[in-house]
Design an enzyme around this catalytic site. Structure first.
Site, mmCIF file in Angstrom:
data_model
loop_
_atom_site.group_PDB
_atom_site.id
_atom_site.type_symbol
_atom_site.label_atom_id
_atom_site.label_comp_id
_atom_site.label_asym_id
_atom_site.label_seq_id
_atom_site.Cartn_x
_atom_site.Cartn_y
_atom_site.Cartn_z
ATOM 1 N N LYS A 47 -1.304 12.714 -1.260
ATOM 2 C CA LYS A 47 -1.008 13.988 -0.769
ATOM 3 C C LYS A 47 -2.706 14.548 -0.565
ATOM 4 O O LYS A 47 -2.918 15.314 0.386
ATOM 5 C CB LYS A 47 -0.391 14.954 -1.952
ATOM 6 C CG LYS A 47 -0.314 16.254 -1.475
ATOM 7 C CD LYS A 47 0.595 17.201 -2.709
ATOM 8 C CE LYS A 47 2.050 16.553 -2.746
ATOM 9 N NZ LYS A 47 2.795 17.285 -3.470
ATOM 10 N N ARG A 118 -0.567 20.490 -7.894
ATOM 11 C CA ARG A 118 0.693 19.487 -7.638
ATOM 12 C C ARG A 118 0.209 18.078 -8.038
ATOM 13 O O ARG A 118 -1.098 17.948 -7.800
ATOM 14 C CB ARG A 118 1.059 19.599 -5.973
ATOM 15 C CG ARG A 118 1.802 20.776 -5.804
ATOM 16 C CD ARG A 118 2.100 20.691 -4.386
ATOM 17 N NE ARG A 118 3.124 21.849 -3.629
ATOM 18 C CZ ARG A 118 2.832 22.737 -3.067
ATOM 19 N NH1 ARG A 118 1.186 23.069 -2.995
ATOM 20 N NH2 ARG A 118 3.400 23.655 -2.743
ATOM 21 N N GLY A 127 9.552 14.259 -6.751
ATOM 22 C CA GLY A 127 10.119 14.703 -7.798
ATOM 23 C C GLY A 127 9.980 14.220 -8.748
ATOM 24 O O GLY A 127 10.406 14.728 -10.102
ATOM 25 N N MET A 129 6.874 13.753 -10.772
ATOM 26 C CA MET A 129 5.929 14.501 -11.371
ATOM 27 C C MET A 129 6.172 15.770 -11.052
ATOM 28 O O MET A 129 6.986 16.373 -10.417
ATOM 29 C CB MET A 129 4.474 13.794 -11.116
ATOM 30 C CG MET A 129 4.596 12.302 -11.763
ATOM 31 S SD MET A 129 2.827 11.529 -11.410
ATOM 32 C CE MET A 129 2.838 11.418 -9.569
ATOM 33 N N ARG A 370 3.281 13.158 4.825
ATOM 34 C CA ARG A 370 3.112 11.986 4.165
ATOM 35 C C ARG A 370 4.103 11.403 5.041
ATOM 36 O O ARG A 370 5.126 11.705 5.757
ATOM 37 C CB ARG A 370 3.700 11.766 2.817
ATOM 38 C CG ARG A 370 5.025 12.427 2.579
ATOM 39 C CD ARG A 370 5.387 12.600 0.914
ATOM 40 N NE ARG A 370 6.660 13.145 0.730
ATOM 41 C CZ ARG A 370 7.050 13.576 -0.301
ATOM 42 N NH1 ARG A 370 6.062 13.703 -1.400
ATOM 43 N NH2 ARG A 370 8.205 14.302 -0.390
ATOM 44 N N HIS A 488 16.102 17.265 -3.467
ATOM 45 C CA HIS A 488 15.664 16.119 -4.344
ATOM 46 C C HIS A 488 16.834 14.903 -3.969
ATOM 47 O O HIS A 488 16.308 13.652 -3.939
ATOM 48 C CB HIS A 488 15.554 16.443 -5.689
ATOM 49 C CG HIS A 488 15.375 15.343 -6.653
ATOM 50 N ND1 HIS A 488 16.394 14.690 -7.630
ATOM 51 C CD2 HIS A 488 14.256 14.628 -7.121
ATOM 52 C CE1 HIS A 488 15.983 13.758 -8.101
ATOM 53 N NE2 HIS A 488 14.768 13.497 -7.977
ATOM 54 N N SER A 812 11.251 -29.257 -4.568
ATOM 55 C CA SER A 812 11.715 -27.880 -4.323
ATOM 56 C C SER A 812 11.679 -27.330 -5.813
ATOM 57 O O SER A 812 12.278 -27.822 -6.766
ATOM 58 C CB SER A 812 13.161 -28.012 -4.105
ATOM 59 O OG SER A 812 13.888 -27.047 -3.881
ATOM 60 N N CYS A 879 14.171 -23.080 -4.083
ATOM 61 C CA CYS A 879 15.618 -23.011 -4.113
ATOM 62 C C CYS A 879 16.337 -21.791 -5.058
ATOM 63 O O CYS A 879 17.424 -21.726 -4.925
ATOM 64 C CB CYS A 879 16.285 -23.890 -4.151
ATOM 65 S SG CYS A 879 16.168 -25.165 -5.616
ATOM 66 N N TYR A 899 9.116 -23.709 2.795
ATOM 67 C CA TYR A 899 10.368 -22.843 2.987
ATOM 68 C C TYR A 899 10.776 -22.211 1.737
ATOM 69 O O TYR A 899 10.203 -22.732 0.736
ATOM 70 C CB TYR A 899 11.428 -23.586 3.652
ATOM 71 C CG TYR A 899 11.884 -24.697 2.578
ATOM 72 C CD1 TYR A 899 12.960 -24.233 1.577
ATOM 73 C CD2 TYR A 899 11.480 -26.093 2.861
ATOM 74 C CE1 TYR A 899 13.546 -25.379 0.787
ATOM 75 C CE2 TYR A 899 12.218 -27.028 1.765
ATOM 76 C CZ TYR A 899 12.931 -26.656 0.878
ATOM 77 O OH TYR A 899 13.641 -27.602 -0.050
#
Length: 924
Positions: A47, A118, A127, A129, A370, A488, A812, A879, A899
């Site tokens: 912010k 804030r 929402g 804090m 934001r 919210h 693996s 895996c 992989y």
């Protein structure tokens, strides 16, 4: 309102000049100048950094200052105290606001400066804090504000709001256990019914009403805290800043950080900003908007506003606001300014922005921007559209789609035929796309309890507040009677990918009776309702679901689904991922059907076929049980001969579905007792079916009992003692590969021996596989391309990987068991304490969901380095189900694996995460 004024003496400290060498804890902005900028989020929070950036690019931002995240760190490291330099720097920051605004903090003669306090974490935590508005008011300054503005109702409205927010946030006047209503709201509602005998809007309350509420609020504060409401503005400011820093460690912030992996050590900044007022009358208002629709991605100015209101009224959901597009008719000049701001922000930040604005007597002010929270569907459309608009390139588009949200695109939708039969009982605002059916609960704690019992839950509230976060996480969907698409409930639901309908005004929720009444019917807790967050409709009862457009198009070949924009955009995203990625994605699949699904999702092979799963289907379990109950080798081989054709046919089907991609096939892994019945009745039935004495089964069950089966007689240990099992499985795989080759399609089996901790274990099993392979190739007269490797899933295997790699052609990592054996924790039994461990931050994440990179990851790194030292070209994969977790995928990319492998429906998530990891490498 910006008039010069004088002020009586206040407790304001002197604005001393800081020592040149002292740390800078306060960064100011205002009048086109800013100490900070948009790149300083780590120090100023999101912010504060963006307020500074908006100021720098010439947008109308009220002046203020940011107290840095370093102060938050200091605050918690020094028993909730502050650096000695901070007070003087804050005083200088206030003086800068006073100079720009022409007002005075604490003034009782002239216009008093009021401020908003804030939070501002590095990553947005909407929402979670705390915020305090209108700070600086007391019994004297409110009179000065009345004189300066000549607007008595406005001044007392601000004072009433301030006491409510400060009392809640700083003084702790909040719901007691068992209360469903906020105590200040209870006072307001009681007053309205006492005086007006109905629930009127707050904007209809008179100045006298507000004065009466101020008295009642002060009385509530005294009753609940034992202290009078603080009068001195500087005491108020210090208290508010401390409360914001304190809110970094409140329960909902901790829950939120844990869900979104935000480190505690980041801390929050505190932003102190001069107030501008949307509640001065009908030429003022406040709003929240998105530069594009965050629910579905449409390029439209999307949001809402309230006339004669402050920003908290919009986001809290206590009033249902109007669409921001209607501002064009009510305040055309301000609306035109907003459209220019919208274009400026998107061009500057190159992303969809979530903005807060206030219009004070016709003048526009920007209070925040934001990057907007968005659903997966919106993220996909934003990214594709912005590439077309040349705002971003295709690599950036990949990074704009959160990998952990991608599964939302695959989530079911309501079956159209079922929807036509269903009864619509209410409509609201479509705030979170998708379909959800569940039992309704009106309280977050009860919703969590029900979900823990396995129930599908809908959380139904008049409006949600941050305290409802746990219930929102547990619920399938969220339904509110009040609030808009910027409330919210809507904001958090979109980020979580929860189905959400807001502002369904027809709902009459009675918390005391635990009922909701709508369309002449009353529904109690435990009754079913269904909501469509895409259309904003609420239905009675349960509704069946159907596959999403992407599943229908990819898996079922549905032409209509393939023609949709969502399907085409998804396909484009996956094409870009294929261009970027280095880490391949395979699947864990045990059947041809699962394999075909994964290939449709873009998998390039199988990383794990669990052969034991093939033994449970149909009559196969009987043959398996015969083998286990056999007294001698001949009897075992006879039983295994019955299993051989089943396994061979399964492997053939898998090879065919793979279309030439490789398949890693794990030989029998679980202990044998898992295949035998445990109850007396089941044992008697099996004895009768096999024609043997039931005592023989009872004896074998007793004989195979293990105190800790995970560490017992399983994996390669079975193959060492009963080599005929390994021989049968090798023959089934290799005969299927030979038959596939003869049929004209390529088969590439990779045989994986599980649970190896000693090189000799693998040597014996590999020798047996090669022996069977030689026989099969001779019998079938065909050359089979195959390899044999092992699963690294116990620490000794990782630590002796250099030895094992002499025999293994691939590794693996079985990270499920490697995690269990490394941590000494059972995946099945750790649920009783893992929550407490995460709450205490012993573990930041569940190690069975996301790889423990410090511990388990270190074992993986050791195995990789040692394995490659012996065999430089060794193939390396993973895996465990960690292969579908985005953070784990990125870690595997970093380790240099070949992989990852995961379940079919997680393949798209893993592909996106792998592409993002590759792109992140390029930016280093």
């Amino acid at each position: 309102m910006a008039k010069k004024s004088s002020a009586k003496k206040s407790a304001k400290p002197a604005a001393k000049k800081s020592n040149a060498k002292s740390a800078q804890y306060v960064y100011t902005w205002g009048a086109g100048k800013a100490d900070g900028n948009g790149g300083m989020k780590a120090l100023l929070g999101g912010k504060g950094a963006n307020l500074a950036e908006m100021t720098r690019i010439g947008l109308p931002v009220p002046p203020g200052f940011t107290i840095t995240t370093e102060v938050c760190t200091y605050f918690y490291a020094h028993k909730k105290t502050y650096p000695k330099e901070l007070q003087a720097q804050m005083a200088a920051g206030v003086a800068n606001m006073e100079k720009i605004m022409g007002t005075k903090f604490g003034a009782t003669d002239g216009t008093p400066l009021l401020v908003a306090v804030r939070s501002g974490a590095r990553d947005s935590m909407p929402g979670m804090m705390d915020t305090i508005l209108n700070l600086g008011l007391n019994d004297s300054t409110v009179v000065a504000l009345v004189k300066a503005t000549k607007n008595e109702r406005f001044a007392w409205d601000c004072y009433r709001r301030f006491i409510q927010m400060y009392g809640d946030v700083v003084l702790g006047v909040q719901k007691k256990e068992g209360e469903d209503h906020e105590p200040f709201e209870t006072v307001i509602e009681g007053f309205k019914h006492e005086k007006y005998h109905q629930d009127i809007e707050d904007s209809k309350l008179t100045a006298a009403d507000q004065q009466e509420l101020v008295k009642r609020f002060k009385a509530l504060v005294l009753e609940r805290t034992g202290h009078v409401f603080p009068h001195d503005p500087w005491d108020q400011l210090r208290g508010a800043a401390g409360a914001v820093f304190g809110s970094w460690m409140n329960d909902r912030a901790i829950v939120y950080r844990r869900k979104y992996n935000i480190p505690t050590e980041w801390g929050t900044a505190v932003n102190v900003q001069a107030m501008v007022f949307g509640n001065t009358g009908d030429t003022s208002g406040s709003g929240v908007a998105f530069t594009r629709n965050p629910a579905n991605g449409t390029n439209e100015f999307y949001g809402e506003f309230l006339i004669n209101a402050q920003g908290e009224d919009v986001v809290a959901g206590v009033r249902t606001p109007e669409p921001v597009l209607k501002l064009k008719d009510q305040m055309p000049k301000s609306y035109a300014e907003l459209l220019k701001v919208r274009a400026t922000l998107e061009k500057h930040f190159k992303d969809v922005q979530d903005i807060e604005f206030t219009i004070q007597e016709g003048k526009l002010f920007m209070l925040q921007t934001r990057n907007g929270k968005r659903t997966a569907a919106a993220a996909l459309k934003f990214s594709i559209d912005m590439v077309k608009e040349k705002l971003i390139d295709w690599k950036t588009a990949i990074t704009r789609n959160p990998a952990d949200q991608l599964e939302q695109l695959l989530a079911p939708i309501f079956d159209l035929a079922e929807v036509r039969k269903a009864k619509v009982i209410a409509t609201g605002l479509p705030a979170g796309p998708g379909a959800a059916t569940g039992k309704i609960y009106f309280n977050a704690d009860r919703a969590v309890t029900a979900a823990e019992k396995g129930e599908k839950v809908l959380l139904v509230r008049v409006e949600t507040s941050p305290e409802d976060l746990r219930g929102m996480i547990a619920a399938e969907g969220i339904l509110t009677a009040r609030g808009g698409v910027s409330s919210h409930a809507a904001l958090v639901a979109r980020q979580m990918g929860k189905v959400c309908v807001c502002g369904a005004a027809a709902l009459q929720v009675d918390y005391d009776k635990k009922t909701v009444t709508v369309s002449g019917a009353t529904y109690g807790e435990g009754d079913f309702l269904s909501i469509d967050g895409t259309a904003g409709t609420v239905y009675a009862g349960q509704i069946k679901t159907a596959p999403s457009e992407i599943i229908a198009g990819l898996i079922h070949g549905d032409k209509a689904a393939q023609a949709t924009e969502k399907f085409k955009s998804y396909v484009q995203l996956m094409k870009w991922c294929a261009q970027a990625t280095k880490l391949q994605v395979r699947t864990n699949a045990d059947t041809p059907e699962q394999t075909a699904q994964a290939i449709a999702f873009g998998a390039v092979g199988i990383g794990l076929t669990r052969t034991e799963h093939m033994f449970f289907e149909g009559d196969r379990i009987d043959a398996m049980r015969e083998m286990i109950l056999a007294d001698n080798l001949g009897a075992r081989e006879a039983a295994l001969a019955k299993l051989l054709p089943y396994q061979r046919d399964d492997f053939y089907g898998i090879f065919k579905a793979l279309k030439g991609f490789p398949a890693t096939i794990r030989f029998l892994d679980p202990p044998l007792h898992e295949f035998l019945p445990n109850s007396t009745d089941q044992q008697a039935a099996l004895a009768k079916k096999l024609g043997i004495d039931v005592k023989k089964i009872e004896h074998r069950v007793h004989e195979l009992h293990e105190f800790n089966p995970m560490l017992g007689f399983r994996g390669c240990r079975l193959g060492i003692k009963y080599p005929e099992i390994t021989a049968m499985q090798a023959r089934a795989v290799l005969e299927a590969a030979a038959d596939a080759t003869k049929a004209g399609f390529k088969a590439r089996p990779e045989i994986m021996i599980p649970l190896v901790g000693f090189k000799r274990e693998l040597d014996l099993q590999v020798a047996l596989v090669h022996e069977v392979a030689a026989k099969v190739q001779a019998e079938k007269k065909v050359k089979i391309s195959y390899s044999v490797g092992t699963m690294i899933e116990i620490p000794r295997g990782a630590l002796t990987a250099d030895e094992i790699a002499h025999t293994a052609e691939f590794f693996s990592f079985g990270t499920n068991d490697l995690t269990q054996t490394c941590l000494g924790m059972s995946r099945d039994d750790s649920g009783s304490f893992l929550g407490a461990y995460q709450e205490s931050e012993i573990m930041k994440k569940n190690p069975f969901a996301s790889i423990d990179q410090t511990g388990v990851g270190q074992l993986m790194q050791i195995a990789i380095e040692k394995g490659r030292k012996t065999r430089p070209d060794i193939k390396l994969g993973i895996c465990g189900e960690h292969g579908g977790d985005p953070d784990s995928v990125k870690f595997c990319h970093k380790l240099g694996l070949s992989y990852v492998s995961c379940s079919p429906y997680r393949v798209p998530v893993a592909r996106l995460a792998a592409a993002q990891a590759a792109i992140a490498d390029l930016k280093k």
